[in-house]
Design a protein around this motif. Structure first.
Motif, PDB file in Angstrom:
ATOM      1  N   LEU A   1       0.836  -1.201   0.000  1.00  0.00           N
ATOM      2  CA  LEU A   1       0.000   0.000   0.000  1.00  0.00           C
ATOM      3  C   LEU A   1       0.873   1.253   0.000  1.00  0.00           C
ATOM      4  O   LEU A   1       0.558   2.237  -0.669  1.00  0.00           O
TER       5      LEU A   1
ATOM      6  N   PHE B   1       1.936   1.842  -3.555  1.00  0.00           N
ATOM      7  CA  PHE B   1       0.873   2.453  -4.354  1.00  0.00           C
ATOM      8  C   PHE B   1       0.820   3.957  -4.111  1.00  0.00           C
ATOM      9  O   PHE B   1       0.813   4.750  -5.052  1.00  0.00           O
ATOM     10  N   TRP B   2       0.774   4.368  -2.836  1.00  0.00           N
ATOM     11  CA  TRP B   2       0.641   5.788  -2.527  1.00  0.00           C
ATOM     12  C   TRP B   2       1.906   6.574  -2.870  1.00  0.00           C
ATOM     13  O   TRP B   2       1.832   7.747  -3.245  1.00  0.00           O
TER      14      TRP B   2
ATOM     15  N   ALA C   1       1.400   7.119  -6.511  1.00  0.00           N
ATOM     16  CA  ALA C   1       0.282   8.038  -6.735  1.00  0.00           C
ATOM     17  C   ALA C   1       0.669   9.479  -6.443  1.00  0.00           C
ATOM     18  O   ALA C   1       0.281  10.393  -7.166  1.00  0.00           O
TER      19      ALA C   1
ATOM     20  N   LEU D   1      -2.052   2.025 -11.872  1.00  0.00           N
ATOM     21  CA  LEU D   1      -1.255   1.706 -10.688  1.00  0.00           C
ATOM     22  C   LEU D   1      -1.926   0.671  -9.774  1.00  0.00           C
ATOM     23  O   LEU D   1      -1.306   0.169  -8.859  1.00  0.00           O
ATOM     24  N   GLY D   2      -3.224   0.417 -10.005  1.00  0.00           N
ATOM     25  CA  GLY D   2      -3.919  -0.568  -9.174  1.00  0.00           C
ATOM     26  C   GLY D   2      -5.162  -0.059  -8.477  1.00  0.00           C
ATOM     27  O   GLY D   2      -5.809  -0.811  -7.742  1.00  0.00           O
ATOM     28  N   ALA D   3      -5.513   1.206  -8.675  1.00  0.00           N
ATOM     29  CA  ALA D   3      -6.767   1.723  -8.111  1.00  0.00           C
ATOM     30  C   ALA D   3      -7.927   1.134  -8.898  1.00  0.00           C
ATOM     31  O   ALA D   3      -7.747   0.575  -9.985  1.00  0.00           O
TER      32      ALA D   3
ATOM     33  N   ASP E   1      -8.014   2.529  -3.385  1.00  0.00           N
ATOM     34  CA  ASP E   1      -6.652   2.015  -3.498  1.00  0.00           C
ATOM     35  C   ASP E   1      -6.692   0.481  -3.479  1.00  0.00           C
ATOM     36  O   ASP E   1      -7.779  -0.112  -3.349  1.00  0.00           O
ATOM     37  N   PRO E   2      -5.562  -0.200  -3.606  1.00  0.00           N
ATOM     38  CA  PRO E   2      -5.576  -1.664  -3.665  1.00  0.00           C
ATOM     39  C   PRO E   2      -6.198  -2.365  -2.453  1.00  0.00           C
ATOM     40  O   PRO E   2      -6.596  -3.523  -2.555  1.00  0.00           O
TER      41      PRO E   2
END
Length: 124
Positions: free
Chosen positions: A18, A21-22, A25, A84-86, A104-105
């Motif tokens: 996570l 991801f952020w 992002a 990105l996976g959102a 988010d994921p």
């Protein structure tokens, strides 16, 4: 007495995932990674960061707190975040809103707004 916002803490199952991801992002980086805590931000001296902490329970309801992202180009940013996976989510926002709701994921909702000029500029 002075006070400042230090971290926004996000519960997570996969802290490194996570955080990654952020980081992607927000164009931030991992500042500290421990077994039970991952901190991200622009740099260690930034005024505020995001801290991911472990939880075992599953997310079951809409977030009571979420991030609003204000990019230069809303459509392009939504597509980038999806890559990105959102994922798109419907929380009852309706079709005629100026923001796009994504998750988010791990299912944490956030909004991608149209470009903004200030913190108090709102639009439906």
């Amino acid at each position: 007495m002075a006070v400042s916002l230090h971290h926004i803490v996000v519960d997570a199952h996969d802290l490194p995932g996570l955080a990654a991801f952020w980081c992607a992002a927000l164009d931030w980086r991992v500042l500290s990674e421990k077994e039970r805590e991952v901190v991200i931000g622009t740099d260690p001296s930034a005024p505020t960061g995001i801290c991911f902490m472990p939880v075992t329970d599953e997310k079951t309801v809409k977030n009571r707190l979420h991030f609003d992202l204000a990019p230069d180009d809303q459509d392009a940013e939504v597509e980038r975040l999806l890559a990105l996976g959102a994922r798109r989510v419907d929380i009852g926002q309706g079709e005629a809103r100026s923001w796009v709701v994504l998750a988010d994921p791990e299912g944490n909702e956030f909004c991608v707004l149209r470009p903004r000029g200030s913190l108090i500029e709102f639009a439906d």
